[in-house]
Design an enzyme around this catalytic site. Structure first.
Site, mmCIF file in Angstrom:
data_model
loop_
_atom_site.group_PDB
_atom_site.id
_atom_site.type_symbol
_atom_site.label_atom_id
_atom_site.label_comp_id
_atom_site.label_asym_id
_atom_site.label_seq_id
_atom_site.Cartn_x
_atom_site.Cartn_y
_atom_site.Cartn_z
ATOM 1 N N GLY A 36 -0.102 6.538 1.539
ATOM 2 C CA GLY A 36 0.835 5.805 0.821
ATOM 3 C C GLY A 36 2.268 6.220 1.229
ATOM 4 O O GLY A 36 3.496 5.931 0.679
ATOM 5 N N GLY A 77 0.672 -1.281 -0.016
ATOM 6 C CA GLY A 77 0.092 -0.002 0.002
ATOM 7 C C GLY A 77 0.732 1.311 0.199
ATOM 8 O O GLY A 77 0.236 2.220 -0.436
ATOM 9 N N ASP A 130 0.559 -11.016 6.662
ATOM 10 C CA ASP A 130 1.410 -10.479 5.599
ATOM 11 C C ASP A 130 2.433 -10.059 5.893
ATOM 12 O O ASP A 130 3.231 -9.011 4.850
ATOM 13 C CB ASP A 130 0.171 -9.253 4.980
#
Length: 522
Positions: free
Chosen positions: A145, A111, A271
């Protein structure tokens, strides 16, 4: 390589570096196809400048340290377009899914990170370079971001500190800062950290294609990982089961090393678990100061899921998630036509592999603790002795790092030398009782006190990245003084050495350090 190259040589290296990064090697992750990633440029970062730089990582990447002094360096590693960047080059963000705090989170992905390419290291290995904080991607969800300066400095410092502790980890080449504002709990400034690793493939990559019922892409990903990083698995009767076993055992070894130095990751989501068994994604991490087996380093972890004592259990659970994702591939070589029968066999085989995690973790931690206690000979009672020490430390909130470091000063025959470590305990009687057990155990060893102390000091660090040390460096960096980042990085490159000029960095944390909090907000 030599570090004697001039600044002019470094200037010549920049376009060569950019061109190299723009040419993906055969078998690189980026060549897997569009289902695995999205290619896009980084968002420009205004007026970037160098905050921190690792000459060691530069050397690993066959780059001269003087390269960081070139104006184009900050632009390149901020992700900004430069005249040297190949016209056909395009960074990429990969897609993955995962479990976060034990709950299926669905699609996630890079991301705020872009992999800008690969480079062959001086060790002959291929390394991916990834910019963390490089702007929004299709996987940013509600995020902007960006990464903030404080978290980028922490990741830079800890990546290198962990490497020098001998713990498998991603590395960090540089931190690039900017005065460009970002909003978190308060207004902060942006930064980009360049992470370096052989691969950034996570457990979550496998979960993504499993959850989307794409066994073809799952197999393509597994083949990529096997062929590039686990070639020995290709020779196994079942390569995909062998991959699960290799990743499981590496993960068990890794977490044993974490426990041995008092490291808490803070956010062990699937993750954030590397398929290579290296430490990845430094966010709300922390080294335990006053020892508490239930220590929670992440302020966002209200349930204590990722507490210090929970890390082995969570790592094992994460391996179960990886196993589930690999089930469609396990047993394909057996030629079982009945799908139900093959699936049942796959589950049995995977469970047998997963049962090896505690079998690997337990002895690995016992070996580490035996070394930390300076014990050469193996005794069945050693695990009990180590656990009793941890219990005594927990009850007194004795400092983890200093306790183990000062144990080297204990003598087989002279209890008066216990004072430096004894003073760390509130309950001195409890410590004395343990020290007597320890001395009795030392009497079985053949090494003298000096030889044992030297061996212990090679495995018990004096310097770790305590939160308050990072905080001081961050506060100064916010004032454009980056000298403390460099000083701290240099100290942490020699964690086991006596550094008399830096004794303050090995001291107990000041009182104000108790109010520091780290969270997932970065």
């Amino acid at each position: 390589m030599s570090f004697s190259r001039s600044a002019a040589d470094a200037a010549d290296t920049l376009p060569d570096l950019a061109a190299t990064l723009g040419e993906p090697a055969v078998g690189a992750f980026v060549t897997l196809g569009d289902a695995f990633h999205t290619r896009l440029p980084a968002a420009p970062l205004a007026a970037p400048y160098v905050v921190g730089f690792s000459g060691e990582v530069a050397q690993l990447l066959d780059l001269p340290p003087s390269i960081a002094a070139q104006p184009g360096f900050a632009e390149l590693f901020a992700g900004n377009p430069t005249r040297d960047w190949p016209a056909n080059a395009m960074p990429y963000a990969s897609v993955y899914s995962g479990h976060q705090f034990g709950v299926w989170a669905g699609q996630l992905g890079d991301g705020r990170a872009l992999t800008i390419g690969e480079r062959t290291g001086t060790d002959g290995r291929r390394y991916e370079l990834q910019l963390k904080g490089s702007g929004r991607t299709p996987y940013s969800r509600m995020g902007d971001g960006r990464a903030v300066l404080r978290s980028s400095i922490r990741e830079f410092l800890c990546s290198e500190a962990m490497h020098h502790l001998g713990i498998p980890t991603t590395r960090a080449l540089t931190v690039i800062g900017s005065d460009q504002p970002v909003v978190r709990e308060e207004i902060e400034t942006s930064a980009v950290v360049t992470r370096v690793s052989e691969s950034f493939v996570r457990f979550g990559h496998f979960e993504h294609f499993f959850s989307n019922d794409r066994p073809d892409l799952l197999r393509q990903l597994a083949d990529h990982v096997i062929d590039r990083f686990y070639p020995e698995c290709r020779r196994a009767d079942d390569p995909y089961l062998a991959l699960l076993e290799a990743a499981t055992l590496r993960t068990a070894d890794l977490v044993a090393q974490w426990q041995a130095v008092g490291f808490c990751h803070g956010v062990m989501n699937t993750d954030n678990m590397s398929i290579l068994g290296v430490t990845i994604d430094y966010g709300p991490f922390g080294f335990v100061d006053a020892f508490d087996a239930n220590h929670i380093c992440n302020h966002s972890d209200t349930s204590g899921r990722y507490a210090y004592r929970m890390q082995p259990r969570i790592a094992h659970w994460n391996c179960y998630c990886l196993a589930q994702a690999l089930l469609p591939l396990i047993g394909l070589q057996h030629g079982i036509d009945d799908d139900d029968a093959r699936a049942e066999r796959a589950v049995e085989d995977a469970q047998a592999v997963l049962a090896k995690f505690p079998e690997r973790f337990g002895p690995a931690l016992e070996r580490a603790m035996r070394a930390k206690l300076g014990l050469e000979l193996e005794r069945e009672s050693d695990a009990e002795l180590a656990n009793k020490l941890l219990e005594t430390m927990h009850a007194s909130h004795a400092d983890f790092t200093l306790t183990f470091r000062r144990l080297a000063q204990i003598s087989k025959h002279d209890a008066s030398r216990d004072a430096p470590v004894r003073d760390l305990f509130i309950d001195r009687d409890a410590f004395d009782a343990w020290a007597n057990l320890y001395r009795a155990r030392l009497s079985e060893e053949t090494r003298d006190d000096a030889a044992r102390a030297a061996a212990m000091n090679r495995v018990n660090p004096k310097y770790v990245l305590r939160n308050h040390l990072a905080e001081v460096a961050i506060r100064r960096a916010k004032e454009k003084d980056f000298s403390e980042v460099e000083r701290l990085a240099q100290i942490l490159r020699r964690p086991f050495d006596e550094q008399p000029e830096h004794e303050a960095y090995a001291a107990l944390p000041p009182d104000w350090a108790g109010s520091l909090e780290v969270s997932c907000s970065s």
